[in-house]
Design a protein around this motif. Structure first.
Motif, PDB file in Angstrom:
ATOM      1  N   GLY A 138     -23.514  41.041  -9.603  1.00  0.00           N
ATOM      2  CA  GLY A 138     -23.851  39.790 -10.270  1.00  0.00           C
ATOM      3  C   GLY A 138     -25.315  39.735 -10.675  1.00  0.00           C
ATOM      4  O   GLY A 138     -25.650  39.230 -11.756  1.00  0.00           O
ATOM      5  N   ILE A 139     -26.194  40.252  -9.829  1.00  0.00           N
ATOM      6  CA  ILE A 139     -27.626  40.261 -10.151  1.00  0.00           C
ATOM      7  C   ILE A 139     -27.896  41.100 -11.394  1.00  0.00           C
ATOM      8  O   ILE A 139     -28.619  40.682 -12.308  1.00  0.00           O
ATOM      9  N   VAL A 140     -27.307  42.298 -11.436  1.00  0.00           N
ATOM     10  CA  VAL A 140     -27.496  43.183 -12.591  1.00  0.00           C
ATOM     11  C   VAL A 140     -26.975  42.518 -13.867  1.00  0.00           C
ATOM     12  O   VAL A 140     -27.640  42.532 -14.916  1.00  0.00           O
ATOM     13  N   THR A 141     -25.802  41.913 -13.767  1.00  0.00           N
ATOM     14  CA  THR A 141     -25.209  41.252 -14.933  1.00  0.00           C
ATOM     15  C   THR A 141     -26.066  40.081 -15.400  1.00  0.00           C
ATOM     16  O   THR A 141     -26.339  39.933 -16.601  1.00  0.00           O
ATOM     17  N   SER A 142     -26.511  39.253 -14.466  1.00  0.00           N
ATOM     18  CA  SER A 142     -27.316  38.080 -14.814  1.00  0.00           C
ATOM     19  C   SER A 142     -28.662  38.482 -15.393  1.00  0.00           C
ATOM     20  O   SER A 142     -29.136  37.870 -16.359  1.00  0.00           O
ATOM     21  N   MET A 143     -29.283  39.502 -14.824  1.00  0.00           N
ATOM     22  CA  MET A 143     -30.572  39.961 -15.333  1.00  0.00           C
ATOM     23  C   MET A 143     -30.436  40.480 -16.759  1.00  0.00           C
ATOM     24  O   MET A 143     -31.325  40.275 -17.596  1.00  0.00           O
ATOM     25  N   SER A 144     -29.318  41.130 -17.050  1.00  0.00           N
ATOM     26  CA  SER A 144     -29.070  41.612 -18.414  1.00  0.00           C
ATOM     27  C   SER A 144     -28.927  40.443 -19.381  1.00  0.00           C
ATOM     28  O   SER A 144     -29.455  40.467 -20.500  1.00  0.00           O
ATOM     29  N   MET A 145     -28.220  39.394 -18.935  1.00  0.00           N
ATOM     30  CA  MET A 145     -28.025  38.218 -19.786  1.00  0.00           C
ATOM     31  C   MET A 145     -29.333  37.469 -19.996  1.00  0.00           C
ATOM     32  O   MET A 145     -29.629  37.001 -21.095  1.00  0.00           O
ATOM     33  N   TYR A 146     -30.138  37.348 -18.954  1.00  0.00           N
ATOM     34  CA  TYR A 146     -31.390  36.605 -19.068  1.00  0.00           C
ATOM     35  C   TYR A 146     -32.451  37.362 -19.862  1.00  0.00           C
ATOM     36  O   TYR A 146     -33.416  36.758 -20.337  1.00  0.00           O
ATOM     37  N   SER A 147     -32.296  38.678 -19.987  1.00  0.00           N
ATOM     38  CA  SER A 147     -33.245  39.441 -20.794  1.00  0.00           C
ATOM     39  C   SER A 147     -32.899  39.381 -22.275  1.00  0.00           C
ATOM     40  O   SER A 147     -33.750  39.636 -23.128  1.00  0.00           O
ATOM     41  N   ALA A 148     -31.641  39.006 -22.591  1.00  0.00           N
ATOM     42  CA  ALA A 148     -31.207  38.940 -23.986  1.00  0.00           C
ATOM     43  C   ALA A 148     -32.030  37.956 -24.826  1.00  0.00           C
ATOM     44  O   ALA A 148     -32.375  38.260 -25.979  1.00  0.00           O
ATOM     45  N   PRO A 149     -32.392  36.755 -24.303  1.00  0.00           N
ATOM     46  CA  PRO A 149     -33.180  35.816 -25.113  1.00  0.00           C
ATOM     47  C   PRO A 149     -34.541  36.348 -25.530  1.00  0.00           C
ATOM     48  O   PRO A 149     -35.157  35.811 -26.453  1.00  0.00           O
ATOM     49  N   LEU A 150     -35.030  37.392 -24.859  1.00  0.00           N
ATOM     50  CA  LEU A 150     -36.315  37.959 -25.239  1.00  0.00           C
ATOM     51  C   LEU A 150     -36.267  38.517 -26.653  1.00  0.00           C
ATOM     52  O   LEU A 150     -37.289  38.569 -27.347  1.00  0.00           O
ATOM     53  N   VAL A 151     -35.080  38.931 -27.088  1.00  0.00           N
ATOM     54  CA  VAL A 151     -34.904  39.406 -28.461  1.00  0.00           C
ATOM     55  C   VAL A 151     -35.150  38.259 -29.428  1.00  0.00           C
ATOM     56  O   VAL A 151     -35.807  38.406 -30.464  1.00  0.00           O
ATOM     57  N   ALA A 152     -34.609  37.067 -29.089  1.00  0.00           N
ATOM     58  CA  ALA A 152     -34.811  35.886 -29.924  1.00  0.00           C
ATOM     59  C   ALA A 152     -36.284  35.484 -29.943  1.00  0.00           C
ATOM     60  O   ALA A 152     -36.819  35.078 -30.986  1.00  0.00           O
ATOM     61  N   VAL A 153     -36.953  35.591 -28.789  1.00  0.00           N
ATOM     62  CA  VAL A 153     -38.380  35.267 -28.714  1.00  0.00           C
ATOM     63  C   VAL A 153     -39.173  36.180 -29.637  1.00  0.00           C
ATOM     64  O   VAL A 153     -40.057  35.726 -30.379  1.00  0.00           O
ATOM     65  N   LYS A 154     -38.857  37.459 -29.613  1.00  0.00           N
ATOM     66  CA  LYS A 154     -39.532  38.424 -30.481  1.00  0.00           C
ATOM     67  C   LYS A 154     -39.291  38.091 -31.947  1.00  0.00           C
ATOM     68  O   LYS A 154     -40.203  38.185 -32.782  1.00  0.00           O
TER      69      LYS A 154
END
Length: 246
Positions: A138-154
């Protein structure tokens, strides 16, 4: 006392999280109206489905000790219904090549879930080891999901436009992460605290970027060659006087 507070926080987290799950309804309303998925990707919804499956199983009594994570289980069950509905709608209106990809990815998620359920049910025999196994995934999955918005920030920084990062989506993401992080802290559950703590950081980052660029001009719409020639001087003048200054 702590248990009661944690239960209340869990209810608040459930409400906020369900609202977050419901946000894409507007997107899929447009898909149904236009009978086309356009350039939308189904991958975020597949990842969200896997995350909801994983954390829902984590909150189930077989993994957790009794119904200590009832709020988490109930929220994830609603999330599974939402994400499954979105994926079905996507498959229905997607072209053949995208349908094959989505069906393949969704089948992979179901297969992985079956493996997780089987291993945690028959290989690991205590709640501690089961939580360690499922919680780590669950941690690995959640961390992957939470890193996705960084693409939008960029993308916001490069285009100087916040149209790619809706305010309410960022706000609800932050509120959801904060609530479940607090829920994990009250329950002394690192598997819930760590990924949602990371979610708080990315959520705050999104809101900061939004506040910086929210008054920036939107990117100019594409024009044809004739309009480009006739309005070149005007466009240049506007760019010089109305440029975005974070």
């Amino acid at each position: 006392m702590v248990t009661s507070i944690r239960f209340i926080v869990g209810i608040i987290g459930s409400v906020v999280c369900v609202l977050l799950y419901a946000v894409p309804v507007l997107t899929f309303k447009r898909v149904v109206k236009e009978a086309s998925v356009g350039e939308f990707s189904c991958l975020p919804y597949i990842l969200a489905l896997f995350s909801a499956f994983t954390w829902g199983w984590y909150g189930f009594p077989i993994v957790s000790d009794g119904w200590e994570n009832l709020s988490l289980f109930g929220t994830c069950a609603v999330g599974v219904l939402f994400e499954t509905s979105f994926i079905i709608v996507y498959i229905w209106f997607a072209p053949r090549d995208k349908k094959k990809f989505v069906v393949l990815m969704a089948s992979l998620v179901v297969a992985m879930l079956c493996v997780i359920v089987s291993l945690s049910s028959f290989i690991f025999h205590t709640h501690h080891t089961r939580k360690l196994f499922v919680g780590s995934i669950g941690i690995v999955t959640s961390m992957s999901m939470y890193s996705a918005p960084l693409v939008a920030v960029k993308q916001v920084i490069s285009t100087k436009s916040v149209e790619f990062m809706p305010f309410y989506l960022s706000l609800f993401s932050l509120l959801t992460s904060f609530t479940w992080m607090l829920y994990g802290i009250l329950g002394r559950d690192l598997y819930l605290t760590v990924p949602n703590g990371a979610g708080c950081i990315t959520g705050i980052l999104q809101l900061i970027v939004y506040c910086i660029y929210r008054r920036c001009n939107k990117p100019p719409k594409a024009v044809n060659d004739i309009e480009m020639v006739n309005d070149l001087d005007v466009a240049t003048s506007r760019e010089d006087t109305n440029g975005c200054k974070p």
